[in-house]
Structure formats: structure tokens, C-alpha cells
Design an enzyme around this catalytic site. Structure first.
Site, short mmCIF file in Angstrom:
data_model
loop_
_atom_site.label_atom_id
_atom_site.label_comp_id
_atom_site.label_asym_id
_atom_site.label_seq_id
_atom_site.Cartn_x
_atom_site.Cartn_y
_atom_site.Cartn_z
N ALA A 13 -47.11 -66.52 -76.92
CA ALA A 13 -46.17 -67.57 -77.58
C ALA A 13 -45.70 -68.88 -77.03
O ALA A 13 -45.37 -69.59 -77.93
CB ALA A 13 -44.96 -66.58 -78.02
N ARG A 17 -54.46 -69.71 -73.01
CA ARG A 17 -55.34 -69.94 -71.84
C ARG A 17 -56.79 -69.67 -72.17
O ARG A 17 -57.04 -68.62 -72.86
CB ARG A 17 -54.69 -69.29 -70.61
CG ARG A 17 -53.45 -69.56 -70.17
CD ARG A 17 -52.96 -68.65 -69.18
NE ARG A 17 -52.94 -67.35 -69.39
CZ ARG A 17 -53.06 -66.35 -68.37
NH1 ARG A 17 -52.96 -66.63 -67.39
NH2 ARG A 17 -53.08 -65.00 -68.88
N ASP A 240 -52.71 -58.38 -77.42
CA ASP A 240 -52.41 -58.64 -75.62
C ASP A 240 -51.53 -57.65 -75.15
O ASP A 240 -52.09 -57.02 -73.94
CB ASP A 240 -51.67 -59.96 -75.67
CG ASP A 240 -50.12 -59.99 -76.31
OD1 ASP A 240 -49.65 -58.94 -76.98
OD2 ASP A 240 -49.37 -60.90 -76.36
N THR A 241 -50.70 -56.71 -75.71
CA THR A 241 -50.28 -55.66 -75.10
C THR A 241 -51.18 -54.31 -74.81
O THR A 241 -51.41 -53.69 -73.88
CB THR A 241 -48.99 -55.17 -75.80
OG1 THR A 241 -48.03 -56.19 -75.92
CG2 THR A 241 -48.48 -54.13 -74.76
N THR A 262 -42.41 -62.34 -72.74
CA THR A 262 -41.65 -62.73 -74.08
C THR A 262 -40.83 -61.54 -74.31
O THR A 262 -39.59 -61.63 -74.68
CB THR A 262 -42.34 -63.56 -75.18
OG1 THR A 262 -42.65 -64.71 -74.36
CG2 THR A 262 -41.13 -64.00 -75.87
N ASN A 299 -40.93 -51.89 -78.61
CA ASN A 299 -40.83 -53.24 -78.35
C ASN A 299 -39.30 -53.55 -78.32
O ASN A 299 -38.54 -53.30 -79.18
CB ASN A 299 -41.33 -54.05 -79.49
CG ASN A 299 -42.67 -53.70 -79.91
OD1 ASN A 299 -43.42 -54.47 -79.23
ND2 ASN A 299 -43.12 -52.70 -80.61
#
Length: 489
Positions: A13, A17, A240-241, A262, A299
């Protein structure tokens, strides 16, 4: 001894990369090749992602990889969950995708909680109820932009959309699909029943693929433009998690993970989804992991709180890096101010210091006054939320949790790691920082037959990176703080 090279494209967020990974002799090395800023943009009263600029930055990164003239075998993209791009016949994008922090889901979330209600939705999806979920975004799309859904060919989650632009194959990988609250973790298919109940057209749901699926070669026109040889595009763990959890250097089953960035995503790895009344009551989620595992987690808001404070201070002309803030926090008064990070007010952007101040005043606490006090308040409150969540996980799953593995950018904060150990009363094992990129790269290695299993993947991570250990301290002070925190929540 042969070396294998891979490229991971990691979209977050705040930044994106392009990373080069090299696997040799049971060890992995990664190198950041290109980094670019990211963030939702405000346009016409909405929050959106500029995915075209993101894709252009990715191509810049891939050119830099190509310039190294290494035999890169594959590439894969991971991203945050929840958000999506609508594609149409002959059109790669029908509109700029919304950010999950856009306010358009506030009304649709409340409507779904009324009808059909929590129980049938959870029974179909096993997902935590958050107003930012894809389910409520698509319902908002149905209510506000029905014409777009009518002409849409399908929706694709952010990482899967980029994989589509790279390979031409339109599919959603299961770990990312499982964040939507439209995926059934038992059948491992989209929930047609729920889609029908809420009135979403079936034609927009794309094919699903398992993590570690080869999608096909990089499109020839892109390979020519970038100047890179033939490479495979692989759907690893597009979430991503999911990639980060795959790279947690753990063994046994007495551990939990915290992917700290984040968001704070905290949970355990289970062999199957857990969809009972206790999981629903405590608002847990079941997300797909690598190798048929289930990421049973919650989360919770993470370093977003401090990121937003820094953004506000920057607007006022005061710049603070995280190291400076941590030093100031370490010398600030302990347990002066506590907040409940789960309070809904902290989910939206802007004016975060003012929101924290208001919460403290409403709960008859002194409000933080300095950046160090704000940082300490955030860190201590997050650590206490970790404690509460781990206790809930133990109660719901029946597992004893002795160790907490912290991975991701937040694992760089020694102060927060120590607070987490002290607040939870458990050993904290911090690192690797680059768990998401490592999971992305090493699942590519499994897909290409160069590693055999999730267990071997984790062996490689353990052999390649140091892990810092933190033990609990000052139990009495943290126990008193925990009692205060429970009253606030």
C-alpha cells in the site's frame, strides 16, 4: 552447484518493489532491484489505485533485472488483498480500481449484516467481517455502477491482474480469492450461493488456480520490450500475507505468526478451515495458504496508525523517521495512554493524531502530547491487542501457543517486538523482514521443481537469515495495562 534465479514483484500500500532472488546450496539471497512509491489517490471524491503507473514501474524494474543478464527462470506478483480491477471484452481495464479504504462500502456492509446476516455469510466463506472486504465493494459497484458490472467480463484481484498483464492468463489465485468473502474454503470454489443471494452476476467471477500454478510464459511483446529472455509467470501466493506465512521459519504446531506492516495479521496455520460458532463469534477469518493449509487469523490494524500520524506531522512540517520515533517512545512514560486499535474510527485515513487524542479523552485518559508519546501509545496498544487475539486463538482452536513469529517490516522494530513479548507472555522470534518476497520467490522454486515442499522452503529460510529472540519482561506492569485495555475494548 547450480544457481536458480527468480523475480518477485511485491506490491504494498505504500510502495512496490521488484526483487531478485537467487537459490543456491539450500540458501536464498534476495536483492531489491527497483522500488517505487505507491498510495491511493484522491480523485472525484473517491480513493483509487493508479494501476497503470504501477505497471509501468514494474516494467522499469524488470528492465533493471534484465540488465543483470542473469538466467531468470520465472516471476510472480503478490499484493494486498480485497481490491480488484474490472476488465471488459477487449478492454484491459474499465475504470481505475477503488481502494478498500474508500467510504463507498459503509452502507453496503451495514445492509449485508441485516440481510442475509452474519451466519449464512460466514458459513459460506469463513471470513472475518470487515467493511473493506471485496464482497461489500462489489455490492457497492452493483448499486452505484450497475452498467460497469453489466459490461464487465470479469474482476481480477490486484496481483492477479498484474499477472494477467504479464502472461495474458486471467485467473485468481486461491490465497487472494480467499480474502474476498466470496470464496468457499471448504469447496475451494467461488460461493455461487452467496453471489446469488446478494445479486452479483456470475459471469464476473474468474477461474481459480492453486498457489504455485504456472500461468505461462511472459507475453512475447513484453519480453521484447523489456529485453528479458523466456521466463515463466507463476501464480505463487498472490496475497502478500499468504506469501509471508509460507516463509515463516517455524516448525511444530505451538506457534503463531504475525505479519507486521500496515496491517497486523495474526494467526495460526491449520490443516483445514474452522467454521464453528466460536470462530464466528470472535470474528476470525479462514484464508487459503500454500499446500492446502488454512491461515486461521484475524486482520487487525497495524502500523497504519503510526504511518498516518507521520503523514499528518509531515503535513505540519515535521518529519520523523521510524528510528527517531522509536527512540523517543522508549523514553516516554509507560502506559500513559492506551487505545483500542480495533475502534472503527482508526480504519479511515487522515487526522490520526486527533483521533487518538479524542479516544483518550473519551476514556478519561491523558492524551499523548509528543510524537514519542503517540508512538508509545500505538506500540503498547498494538502489543496488548496481540495478547488479546492470541488468547482468543488458543480458546477457539484449543492450541497452546508458546511462540510468536513476527515477520515483515514491523519486525524491524526492536521496541515493538519487546512489547509484544512482554504483553503476550510468549517468546517472540523476529524475522525475516522480507518474508513476503521470500515466500513469493521460494514458492516459484517449488512450482519449478527446485524445492519439494513447504517444510523444505522453511528450512531454506531458517538457513539463510538470522532470527532475533525476545523474552517477556516486567510482567506486573503489563498485567495491569492488560486489565485497563480490556475495559477500553
Amino acid at each position: 552447484m547450480s544457481e536458480h534465479c527468480y523475480t518477485a514483484i511485491d506490491l504494498g500500500a505504500e510502495s512496490g518493489r521488484v526483487i531478485l532472488g537467487r537459490l543456491r546450496g539450500g540458501r536464498i539471497e534476495i536483492e531489491e532491484i527497483h522500488r517505487f512509491p505507491n498510495g491511493a489517490i484522491k480523485i472525484a471524491g473517491s480513493l483509487r489505485w493508479d494501476v497503470l503507473r504501477i505497471f509501468d514501474e514494474i516494467k522499469t524494474g524488470l528492465r533493471k533485472v534484465a540488465a543483470k543478464r542473469l538466467p531468470v527462470e520465472s516471476l510472480s506478483v503478490d499484493s494486498w488483498g480485497l481490491d480488484y480491477v474490472l476488465t471488459g471484452a477487449g478492454q484491459p481495464m474499465l475504470s481505475l480500481p477503488f481502494s478498500y479504504r474508500d467510504a463507498r462500502t459503509d452502507d453496503t456492509f451495514a445492509a449485508v449484516l441485516k440481510s442475509p446476516g452474519r451466519e449464512p455469510v460466514f458459513a459460506e466463506t469463513g471470513v472475518q467481517f470487515l467493511p473493506i472486504n471485496t464482497l461489500y465493494q462489489l455490492i457497492a459497484e452493483r448499486d452505484r455502477s450497475a452498467h460497469l458490472l453489466g459490461i464487465a467480463y470479469r474482476f481480477l484481484m490486484i496481483a492477479d491482474y498484474v499477472n494477467f498483464l504479464l502472461s495474458g492468463v486471467a485467473a485468481v489465485e486461491e490465497s487472494l480469492a480467499s480474502t474476498t468473502q466470496l470464496y468457499n474454503p471448504v469447496t475451494r470454489r467461488w460461493s455461487e450461493r452467496l453471489a446469488e443471494i446478494v445479486g452479483l452476476p456470475g459471469h464476473i467471477f474468474p477461474p481459480l488456480v492453486a498457489p504455485g500454478t504456472r500461468l505461462g510464459p511472459l507475453l512475447p511483446e513484453l519480453a521484447s520490450e523489456i529485453g528479458i529472455g523466456p521466463v515463466q509467470v507463476i501464480a505463487t501466493c498472490s496475497h502478500d500475507t499468504g506469501a509471508a506465512v509460507a516463509a515463516v521459519p517455524a516448525s511444530g504446531d505451538d506457534w503463531a505468526y504475525l505479519s507486521s506492516g500496515t496491517w497486523s495479521l495474526i494467526g495460526v496455520e491449520l490443516p483445514a478451515p474452522l467454521l464453528d460458532d466460536a470462530a464466528l463469534a470472535h470474528n476470525f477469518t479462514n484464508e487459503a495458504g500454500f499446500g492446502g493449509t488454512t491461515r486461521f487469523l484475524k486482520n487487525i490494524v497495524g502500523l497504519w496508525l503510526l504511518q498516518e500520524c507521520r503523514r499528518e506531522w509531515s503535513r505540519e512540517g515535521h518529519e520523523f523517521n521510524y528510528g527517531t520515533l522509536a527512540t523517543q517512545a522508549e523514553h516516554a512514560e509507560p502506559f500513559r495512554s492506551l487505545i483500542d486499535p480495533d475502534d472503527p474510527r482508526f480504519l479511515k485515513p487522515d487526522e490520526m493524531p486527533q483521533k487518538i487524542t479524542a479516544f483518550c479523552r473519551e476514556t478519561d485518559q491523558p492524551a499523548p502530547e509528543t510524537p514519542g508519546q503517540f508512538t508509545r501509545c500505538i506500540y503498547e496498544s498494538l502489543a496488548l491487542l496481540y495478547r488479546r487475539t492470541l488468547d482468543e486463538i488458543e480458546a477457539v482452536t484449543g492450541r497452546r501457543i508458546a511462540r510468536l513469529h513476527i515477520v515483515g517490516g514491523g519486525s524491524q522494530s526492536a521496541l515493538l517486538n519487546q512489547f509484544a513479548a512482554s504483553a503476550t507472555g510468549r517468546a517472540v522470534l523476529a524475522g525475516p523482514v522480507e518474508a513476503t518476497a521470500l515466500g513469493n520467490v521460494l514458492v516459484q522454486a517449488i512450482a519449478l521443481g527446485q524445492l519439494d515442499s513447504l517444510a523444505e522452503l522453511r528450512d531454506v529460510v531458517r538457513a539463510s537469515f538470522p532470527i532475533a529472540e525476545y523474552q517477556p519482561r516486567d510482567d506486573e506492569g503489563w498485567q495491569e495495562a492488560l486489565a485497563r485495555f480490556r475495559k477500553l475494548a
